[in-house]
Design a protein around this motif. Structure first.
Motif, PDB file in Angstrom:
ATOM      1  N   GLY A  10      -0.825 -10.620   0.243  1.00 24.80           N
ATOM      2  CA  GLY A  10      -0.476 -11.202  -1.055  1.00 24.80           C
ATOM      3  C   GLY A  10       0.456 -12.393  -0.926  1.00 24.80           C
ATOM      4  N   PHE A  11       0.628 -12.873   0.305  1.00 23.01           N
ATOM      5  CA  PHE A  11       1.394 -14.099   0.593  1.00 23.01           C
ATOM      6  C   PHE A  11       2.858 -14.011   0.176  1.00 23.01           C
ATOM      7  N   GLY A  12       3.432 -12.816   0.247  1.00 20.14           N
ATOM      8  CA  GLY A  12       4.855 -12.688  -0.065  1.00 20.14           C
ATOM      9  C   GLY A  12       5.127 -11.361  -0.746  1.00 20.14           C
ATOM     10  N   ASN A  13       6.011 -11.373  -1.717  1.00 20.59           N
ATOM     11  CA  ASN A  13       6.350 -10.122  -2.409  1.00 20.59           C
ATOM     12  C   ASN A  13       5.578  -9.997  -3.729  1.00 20.59           C
ATOM     13  N   MET A  71      -5.583  -6.222  -0.837  1.00 16.25           N
ATOM     14  CA  MET A  71      -4.216  -6.540  -0.398  1.00 16.25           C
ATOM     15  C   MET A  71      -3.706  -5.423   0.508  1.00 16.25           C
ATOM     16  N   GLU A  72      -3.123  -5.804   1.638  1.00 15.28           N
ATOM     17  CA  GLU A  72      -2.711  -4.809   2.635  1.00 15.28           C
ATOM     18  C   GLU A  72      -1.196  -4.635   2.661  1.00 15.28           C
ATOM     19  N   ASP A  73      -0.771  -3.448   3.141  1.00 12.14           N
ATOM     20  CA  ASP A  73       0.649  -3.072   3.030  1.00 12.14           C
ATOM     21  C   ASP A  73       1.496  -3.471   4.243  1.00 12.14           C
ATOM     22  N   LYS A  74       1.068  -4.530   4.955  1.00 13.05           N
ATOM     23  CA  LYS A  74       1.868  -5.012   6.082  1.00 13.05           C
ATOM     24  C   LYS A  74       2.943  -5.986   5.594  1.00 13.05           C
ATOM     25  N   THR A  75       3.874  -6.290   6.490  1.00 16.13           N
ATOM     26  CA  THR A  75       4.885  -7.289   6.160  1.00 16.13           C
ATOM     27  C   THR A  75       4.282  -8.689   6.297  1.00 16.13           C
ATOM     28  N   PHE A  76       4.864  -9.651   5.566  1.00 14.93           N
ATOM     29  CA  PHE A  76       4.474 -11.066   5.667  1.00 14.93           C
ATOM     30  C   PHE A  76       5.449 -11.761   6.610  1.00 14.93           C
ATOM     31  N   PRO A  77       5.022 -12.552   7.579  1.00 16.35           N
ATOM     32  CA  PRO A  77       3.634 -12.842   7.921  1.00 16.35           C
ATOM     33  C   PRO A  77       2.992 -11.685   8.676  1.00 16.35           C
ATOM     34  N   LYS A  78       1.693 -11.530   8.451  1.00 15.44           N
ATOM     35  CA  LYS A  78       0.961 -10.421   9.058  1.00 15.44           C
ATOM     36  C   LYS A  78       0.518 -10.766  10.484  1.00 15.44           C
ATOM     37  N   ASP A  79       0.080  -9.741  11.176  1.00 15.18           N
ATOM     38  CA  ASP A  79      -0.681  -9.951  12.408  1.00 15.18           C
ATOM     39  C   ASP A  79      -2.026  -9.277  12.180  1.00 15.18           C
ATOM     40  N   LEU A  96       4.850  -2.165   8.438  1.00 10.63           N
ATOM     41  CA  LEU A  96       4.474  -1.991   7.029  1.00 10.63           C
ATOM     42  C   LEU A  96       5.688  -2.142   6.115  1.00 10.63           C
ATOM     43  N   VAL A  97       5.432  -2.561   4.884  1.00  7.18           N
ATOM     44  CA  VAL A  97       6.520  -2.599   3.890  1.00  7.18           C
ATOM     45  C   VAL A  97       6.749  -1.180   3.356  1.00  7.18           C
ATOM     46  N   ARG A  98       7.877  -0.971   2.678  1.00 10.17           N
ATOM     47  CA  ARG A  98       8.155   0.346   2.087  1.00 10.17           C
ATOM     48  C   ARG A  98       7.081   0.680   1.055  1.00 10.17           C
ATOM     49  N   ILE A  99       6.834   1.987   0.877  1.00  8.96           N
ATOM     50  CA  ILE A  99       5.811   2.424  -0.078  1.00  8.96           C
ATOM     51  C   ILE A  99       6.125   1.886  -1.484  1.00  8.96           C
ATOM     52  N   VAL A 148     -11.466  -6.113  -9.654  1.00  5.54           N
ATOM     53  CA  VAL A 148     -11.160  -4.897  -8.893  1.00  5.54           C
ATOM     54  C   VAL A 148      -9.985  -5.152  -7.941  1.00  5.54           C
ATOM     55  N   VAL A 149      -8.987  -4.295  -8.022  1.00  8.63           N
ATOM     56  CA  VAL A 149      -7.818  -4.400  -7.133  1.00  8.63           C
ATOM     57  C   VAL A 149      -7.915  -3.297  -6.076  1.00  8.63           C
ATOM     58  N   ILE A 150      -8.099  -3.713  -4.841  1.00  9.01           N
ATOM     59  CA  ILE A 150      -8.250  -2.762  -3.730  1.00  9.01           C
ATOM     60  C   ILE A 150      -6.986  -2.805  -2.882  1.00  9.01           C
ATOM     61  N   ALA A 151      -6.326  -1.649  -2.777  1.00 15.60           N
ATOM     62  CA  ALA A 151      -5.116  -1.547  -1.951  1.00 15.60           C
ATOM     63  C   ALA A 151      -5.525  -1.049  -0.575  1.00 15.60           C
ATOM     64  N   ARG A 152      -4.980  -1.705   0.433  1.00 20.62           N
ATOM     65  CA  ARG A 152      -5.385  -1.384   1.812  1.00 20.62           C
ATOM     66  C   ARG A 152      -4.183  -0.876   2.571  1.00 20.62           C
ATOM     67  N   THR A 153      -4.317   0.317   3.129  1.00 19.93           N
ATOM     68  CA  THR A 153      -3.203   0.796   3.956  1.00 19.93           C
ATOM     69  C   THR A 153      -3.530   0.627   5.431  1.00 19.93           C
ATOM     70  N   GLU A 154      -2.531   0.131   6.126  1.00 23.82           N
ATOM     71  CA  GLU A 154      -2.628  -0.121   7.556  1.00 23.82           C
ATOM     72  C   GLU A 154      -1.878   0.965   8.340  1.00 23.82           C
ATOM     73  N   ALA A 155      -1.660   2.113   7.690  1.00 23.96           N
ATOM     74  CA  ALA A 155      -0.889   3.183   8.327  1.00 23.96           C
ATOM     75  C   ALA A 155      -1.534   3.659   9.637  1.00 23.96           C
ATOM     76  N   LEU A 156      -2.867   3.777   9.650  1.00 25.74           N
ATOM     77  CA  LEU A 156      -3.545   4.219  10.879  1.00 25.74           C
ATOM     78  C   LEU A 156      -3.489   3.109  11.934  1.00 25.74           C
TER      79      LEU A 156
END
Ligand code: SPV
Ligand code: MG
Length: 290
Positions: free
Chosen positions: A85-88, A109-117, A128-131, A151-159
């Motif tokens: 999401g390019f930031g917060n 949109m994925e739950d990693k920190t910006f900038p991502k890898d 990852l950012v806090r829940i 459609v808003v799709i939330a992506r978790t990178e926990a795995l």
């Protein structure tokens, strides 16, 4: 039905929606021609096509303008990969309407920190950012859309981050609570076991999205049988096909000292002219060039 409604309908209708990656409008047109249900506006592919890493090296506007160009030439829905999401949550509030105006029918949109890898790189930086922070970003995305069918799709990178299934489920449930329409669960394990265990543990009636790049033996029939997956995304097969084809043709021309043989095997120039939308221009010529 609008493109947004086509995707919404598929999410709730029980038929698996298949999205092929594209890094430019031509690739997107070929995906539509091949019969995919939609196009994946992949950040990985676009980065690769600029020969830079998929790590927020390209600016948001480069990706956004490519999404606009893609959406303008296809009649199937476009699922835009907006990375983090390019930031917060504030950035998300401004970015989502721009993607909607560009013609995207969904954002992921994925739950990693910006900038991502990038997710599939060995030893990538997967923080990852806090829940709660990501819940705010999901809520910001749903509040920012103008058309409720976006459609808003939330992506978790926990795995991907190696945090295990319990954390992945906890995050996915929290993102649904925040208003996500679907959950993308990503894994880089070489077999589908990790993702299948997640799907098995997923008890909420919100569809899942899978990206089986790392575990390609999982077929659409296998995925459909799970009964919980609404969308399968083929994440990077357009750019890999392009790289493979260009390498092989370029090598042949160098080897043979000319294009005498390769020419016969390539799509004709006429084919490319048709893909450029030549018929439409001819119609315009007939109507307006006086
Ligand atoms: C992309 O295609 O940009 C994706 C999928 O986000 S992956 O590269 O597997 O993270
Ligand atoms: Mg991506």
């Amino acid at each position: 039905m609008t493109k947004h409604q086509m995707l919404r309908h598929a999410l709730t209708g029980g038929k698996l929606f298949t999205a092929m990656a594209a890094h430019n409008p031509l690739a997107a047109k070929l995906a539509e021609e091949a019969g995919f249900s939609g196009v994946w506006g992949s950040g990985f592919e676009l980065s690769a096509s600029y020969a830079v890493p998929d790590a927020n090296i390209l600016s948001a506007s480069v990706h956004l303008e490519m999404m606009r160009a893609i959406a303008s030439v296809i009649s199937i829905p476009l699922i835009a990969d907006i990375d983090t999401g390019f930031g917060n949550a504030i950035n998300v509030s401004y970015v989502v309407p721009q993607y909607e105006a560009a013609g995207a029918s969904a954002i992921v949109m994925e739950d990693k920190t910006f900038p991502k890898d990038t997710s599939l790189r060995a030893d990538g930086r997967q923080e990852l950012v806090r829940i709660e922070e990501f819940q705010g970003k999901v809520a910001a995305a749903t509040a920012a859309r103008r058309d409720p069918d976006l459609v808003v799709i939330a992506r978790t990178e926990a795995l991907i981050a190696g945090l295990g299934q319990a954390e992945a489920i906890r995050r996915a449930e929290a993102y649904v609570e925040a208003g996500a329409d679907a959950i993308l669960i990503h894994s880089k394990q070489k077999t589908a076991d990790e993702v299948l265990a997640f799907v098995d543990a997923w008890k909420i009636a919100v569809p899942l999205v899978l990206v089986p790049t790392a575990y390609p033996s999982l077929t659409e029939a296998d995925i459909a049988r799970l009964g919980k997956v609404g969308v399968v995304i083929y994440g990077n097969h357009a750019i890999r096909a392009a790289v493979g084809a260009m390498r092989s043709v370029f090598a042949q021309i160098r080897r043979q000292g000319g294009i005498q043989n390769v020419d016969l095997a390539l799509p004709s120039v006429k084919d490319i002219i048709a893909l450029q939308g030549d018929r439409h221009m001819r119609d315009l010529e007939a109507k307006f060039l006086k």
